[in-house]
Design a protein around this motif. Structure first.
Motif, PDB file in Angstrom:
ATOM      1  N   ALA A  56      -2.224   1.737  -9.294  1.00  0.00           N
ATOM      2  CA  ALA A  56      -1.756   2.884  -8.515  1.00  0.00           C
ATOM      3  C   ALA A  56      -0.753   2.433  -7.455  1.00  0.00           C
ATOM      4  O   ALA A  56       0.278   3.076  -7.253  1.00  0.00           O
ATOM      5  CB  ALA A  56      -2.942   3.595  -7.862  1.00  0.00           C
ATOM      6  N   LEU A  57      -1.038   1.319  -6.789  1.00  0.00           N
ATOM      7  CA  LEU A  57      -0.124   0.779  -5.788  1.00  0.00           C
ATOM      8  C   LEU A  57       1.221   0.417  -6.412  1.00  0.00           C
ATOM      9  O   LEU A  57       2.279   0.667  -5.835  1.00  0.00           O
ATOM     10  CB  LEU A  57      -0.746  -0.440  -5.119  1.00  0.00           C
ATOM     11  CG  LEU A  57       0.123  -1.175  -4.110  1.00  0.00           C
ATOM     12  CD1 LEU A  57       0.448  -0.273  -2.928  1.00  0.00           C
ATOM     13  CD2 LEU A  57      -0.540  -2.447  -3.666  1.00  0.00           C
ATOM     14  N   SER A  58       1.188  -0.141  -7.606  1.00  0.00           N
ATOM     15  CA  SER A  58       2.426  -0.502  -8.295  1.00  0.00           C
ATOM     16  C   SER A  58       3.297   0.724  -8.554  1.00  0.00           C
ATOM     17  O   SER A  58       4.513   0.691  -8.349  1.00  0.00           O
ATOM     18  CB  SER A  58       2.087  -1.204  -9.605  1.00  0.00           C
ATOM     19  OG  SER A  58       3.240  -1.470 -10.337  1.00  0.00           O
ATOM     20  N   VAL A  59       2.681   1.821  -8.980  1.00  0.00           N
ATOM     21  CA  VAL A  59       3.437   3.057  -9.209  1.00  0.00           C
ATOM     22  C   VAL A  59       4.048   3.550  -7.905  1.00  0.00           C
ATOM     23  O   VAL A  59       5.224   3.943  -7.867  1.00  0.00           O
ATOM     24  CB  VAL A  59       2.531   4.137  -9.847  1.00  0.00           C
ATOM     25  CG1 VAL A  59       3.251   5.468  -9.912  1.00  0.00           C
ATOM     26  CG2 VAL A  59       2.085   3.709 -11.231  1.00  0.00           C
ATOM     27  N   LEU A  60       3.262   3.527  -6.832  1.00  0.00           N
ATOM     28  CA  LEU A  60       3.767   3.972  -5.537  1.00  0.00           C
ATOM     29  C   LEU A  60       4.957   3.141  -5.078  1.00  0.00           C
ATOM     30  O   LEU A  60       5.980   3.674  -4.649  1.00  0.00           O
ATOM     31  CB  LEU A  60       2.663   3.895  -4.480  1.00  0.00           C
ATOM     32  CG  LEU A  60       1.528   4.893  -4.596  1.00  0.00           C
ATOM     33  CD1 LEU A  60       0.424   4.550  -3.613  1.00  0.00           C
ATOM     34  CD2 LEU A  60       2.024   6.289  -4.360  1.00  0.00           C
ATOM     35  N   LEU A  61       4.829   1.826  -5.183  1.00  0.00           N
ATOM     36  CA  LEU A  61       5.905   0.949  -4.712  1.00  0.00           C
ATOM     37  C   LEU A  61       7.158   1.088  -5.563  1.00  0.00           C
ATOM     38  O   LEU A  61       8.275   1.070  -5.039  1.00  0.00           O
ATOM     39  CB  LEU A  61       5.430  -0.498  -4.683  1.00  0.00           C
ATOM     40  CG  LEU A  61       4.309  -0.801  -3.683  1.00  0.00           C
ATOM     41  CD1 LEU A  61       3.887  -2.251  -3.786  1.00  0.00           C
ATOM     42  CD2 LEU A  61       4.728  -0.447  -2.270  1.00  0.00           C
ATOM     43  N   HIS A  62       7.004   1.252  -6.872  1.00  0.00           N
ATOM     44  CA  HIS A  62       8.169   1.429  -7.739  1.00  0.00           C
ATOM     45  C   HIS A  62       8.826   2.792  -7.545  1.00  0.00           C
ATOM     46  O   HIS A  62       9.994   2.968  -7.879  1.00  0.00           O
ATOM     47  CB  HIS A  62       7.796   1.186  -9.193  1.00  0.00           C
ATOM     48  CG  HIS A  62       7.605  -0.266  -9.499  1.00  0.00           C
ATOM     49  ND1 HIS A  62       6.356  -0.838  -9.605  1.00  0.00           N
ATOM     50  CD2 HIS A  62       8.492  -1.273  -9.672  1.00  0.00           C
ATOM     51  CE1 HIS A  62       6.487  -2.127  -9.852  1.00  0.00           C
ATOM     52  NE2 HIS A  62       7.777  -2.417  -9.887  1.00  0.00           N
ATOM     53  N   ALA A  63       8.075   3.756  -7.003  1.00  0.00           N
ATOM     54  CA  ALA A  63       8.657   5.066  -6.686  1.00  0.00           C
ATOM     55  C   ALA A  63       9.341   5.063  -5.319  1.00  0.00           C
ATOM     56  O   ALA A  63       9.924   6.057  -4.919  1.00  0.00           O
ATOM     57  CB  ALA A  63       7.575   6.139  -6.721  1.00  0.00           C
TER      58      ALA A  63
END
Length: 140
Positions: A56-63
């Motif tokens: 979930a953190l990865s998705v947030l950071l890539h967004a």
């Protein structure tokens, strides 16, 4: 006077580092030598074995979402699980809202049951069904 520290994250290592804030944000992970991502000073690191939270953190950071303090304290709402992220991604696809804006929504206008697995809207199911019972034709 204390020096302000901010957090940097390495996604492959699932590690977070607090370092002094300087003008230079190009930092290297001491474990894998990959570039670290500057996430902000209000970041709370998930446990290393919590793969769902790190995804979930990865998705947030890539967004492009970061964890900077606002005037009233923390960074605001951020989803912590992939199910919360999936709900907001489906909402963004359905409504046309930007992904970054949908990800930081505390609640969605309709429940997650209203969105099919492929992200298509089945029907709008409000979060509060009692509020809409009077508008339903069979509830008269």
């Amino acid at each position: 006077m204390s020096h302000v520290k901010t957090s940097y994250v390495c996604l492959p290592c699932r590690a977070s580092y607090k370092q002094r804030c300087t003008g230079d944000h190009d930092r290297i992970c001491p474990r894998c030598a990959q570039p670290l991502i500057h996430v902000g000073s209000a970041f709370a690191t998930p446990r290393r074995r919590d793969t769902d939270a790190w995804r979930a953190l990865s998705v947030l950071l890539h967004a492009g979402i970061r964890f900077h303090k606002s005037c009233c304290g923390g960074p605001g709402y951020r989803p912590r699980t992939m199910s919360e992220v999936r709900e907001r991604m489906a909402y963004a696809r359905t409504t046309g809202e930007s992904l970054a804006r949908a990800l930081v929504r505390r609640s969605l206008p309709w429940s997650a049951r209203a969105i099919g697995g492929s992200g298509h809207r089945i029907g709008l199911l409000p979060d509060n069904p009692a509020r809409t019972e009077s508008r339903l034709p069979w509830a008269a």
